[in-house]
Design a protein around this motif. Sequence first.
Motif, mmCIF file in Angstrom:
data_model
loop_
_atom_site.group_PDB
_atom_site.id
_atom_site.type_symbol
_atom_site.label_atom_id
_atom_site.label_comp_id
_atom_site.label_asym_id
_atom_site.label_seq_id
_atom_site.Cartn_x
_atom_site.Cartn_y
_atom_site.Cartn_z
ATOM 1 N N LYS A 30 -15.511 51.153 -20.482
ATOM 2 C CA LYS A 30 -15.954 52.072 -21.533
ATOM 3 C C LYS A 30 -15.049 53.302 -21.626
ATOM 4 C CE LYS A 30 -20.845 50.732 -21.354
ATOM 5 N NZ LYS A 30 -20.554 49.385 -21.573
ATOM 6 N N SER A 31 -14.323 53.600 -20.548
ATOM 7 C CA SER A 31 -13.356 54.699 -20.521
ATOM 8 C C SER A 31 -12.026 54.130 -20.029
ATOM 9 C CB SER A 31 -13.824 55.813 -19.586
ATOM 10 O OG SER A 31 -15.049 56.337 -20.004
ATOM 11 N N PRO A 32 -11.269 53.496 -20.922
ATOM 12 C CA PRO A 32 -10.059 52.797 -20.485
ATOM 13 C C PRO A 32 -9.022 53.736 -19.880
ATOM 14 C CG PRO A 32 -10.142 52.972 -22.873
ATOM 15 C CD PRO A 32 -11.448 53.472 -22.362
ATOM 16 N N ALA A 33 -8.241 53.183 -18.960
ATOM 17 C CA ALA A 33 -7.173 53.943 -18.316
ATOM 18 C C ALA A 33 -5.982 54.047 -19.251
ATOM 19 C CB ALA A 33 -6.769 53.279 -17.013
ATOM 20 N N ASP A 34 -5.210 55.107 -19.090
ATOM 21 C CA ASP A 34 -4.012 55.329 -19.883
ATOM 22 C C ASP A 34 -2.978 56.017 -18.997
ATOM 23 O OD1 ASP A 34 -2.289 55.332 -22.041
ATOM 24 O OD2 ASP A 34 -3.546 56.590 -23.316
ATOM 25 N N ILE A 35 -1.750 56.058 -19.457
ATOM 26 C CA ILE A 35 -0.667 56.735 -18.751
ATOM 27 C C ILE A 35 0.057 57.621 -19.747
ATOM 28 C CG2 ILE A 35 1.511 56.464 -17.512
ATOM 29 C CD1 ILE A 35 0.505 53.727 -16.570
ATOM 30 N N ALA A 36 0.271 58.879 -19.365
ATOM 31 C CA ALA A 36 1.051 59.817 -20.180
ATOM 32 C C ALA A 36 2.285 60.191 -19.372
ATOM 33 C CB ALA A 36 0.226 61.054 -20.516
ATOM 34 N N SER A 37 3.434 59.636 -19.742
ATOM 35 C CA SER A 37 4.689 59.897 -19.040
ATOM 36 C C SER A 37 5.560 60.835 -19.852
ATOM 37 C CB SER A 37 5.464 58.597 -18.816
ATOM 38 O OG SER A 37 4.756 57.741 -17.967
ATOM 39 N N TYR A 38 6.419 61.571 -19.140
ATOM 40 C CA TYR A 38 7.399 62.413 -19.816
ATOM 41 C C TYR A 38 8.754 62.180 -19.171
ATOM 42 C CZ TYR A 38 9.785 66.087 -22.173
ATOM 43 O OH TYR A 38 10.671 66.752 -22.968
ATOM 44 N N PRO A 39 9.817 61.957 -19.958
ATOM 45 C CA PRO A 39 9.844 61.852 -21.409
ATOM 46 C C PRO A 39 8.975 60.693 -21.904
ATOM 47 C CG PRO A 39 12.082 61.959 -20.507
ATOM 48 C CD PRO A 39 11.145 61.838 -19.366
ATOM 49 N N THR A 40 8.473 60.858 -23.122
ATOM 50 C CA THR A 40 7.502 59.915 -23.668
ATOM 51 C C THR A 40 8.121 58.610 -24.153
ATOM 52 O OG1 THR A 40 7.639 60.982 -25.822
ATOM 53 C CG2 THR A 40 5.902 61.743 -24.334
ATOM 54 N N SER A 41 9.401 58.593 -24.424
ATOM 55 C CA SER A 41 10.051 57.392 -24.947
ATOM 56 C C SER A 41 10.064 56.280 -23.905
ATOM 57 C CB SER A 41 11.492 57.699 -25.373
ATOM 58 O OG SER A 41 12.163 56.491 -25.704
ATOM 59 N N TYR A 42 9.683 55.095 -24.318
ATOM 60 C CA TYR A 42 9.737 53.938 -23.430
ATOM 61 C C TYR A 42 11.178 53.561 -23.106
ATOM 62 C CZ TYR A 42 10.881 51.167 -27.551
ATOM 63 O OH TYR A 42 11.489 50.665 -28.676
ATOM 64 N N ARG A 43 12.117 54.043 -23.899
ATOM 65 C CA ARG A 43 13.534 53.743 -23.658
ATOM 66 C C ARG A 43 14.118 54.588 -22.535
ATOM 67 N NH1 ARG A 43 16.287 51.998 -29.183
ATOM 68 N NH2 ARG A 43 14.461 51.054 -30.124
#
Length: 179
Positions: A30-43
Amino acid sequence: MKKIVLPLCFAFMMVLSTQATAQKFSGLDKSPADIASYPTSYRESNKTMRIIYSRPQLKGRSLEELAPAGKVWRTGANEAPEVTFYKDVTFGGEKIAAGTYSLFTIPGDGEWTVILNKNLNQWGAYTYDQEADVVRVTSQASTDNESLEAFSLAYKDVEGGVHLIMGWGTTRVATPIMF
């Protein structure tokens, strides 16, 4: 006859064993996990920081009900978020060594206290230990016209670093992180 019975027995056993080992998977959290990385670009693979957190939903409730003012909050749902800095940073004006920390907050009127704590793998704030705090900083809270149903983390680029933006409902909290 033996040539037919043996393959039939083998096929029958295969059918039964498939059902015997079937797995039941629970539905989505009900509260899914997430990831916030920096820099945000997947590249960009050379990250400066990463936050693993769960995203609770308002579901008609107020932010004040879910994260009461003046009380330590795990800053999300489920386990307390974990912030990993891959290099030394300045967090809200305080020097922080590279490493992994739990993230807690204390909501307030116009400002929140943002806490990095050295105890990891904490479920909620039930076992929160203030003695394990690495740093407590004060961050400005503001309101936005857009309401966010799910608690969210984002980064805003600024000269020399970023602001970590925590948003839920119409509340936004910005903490400067300099590299």
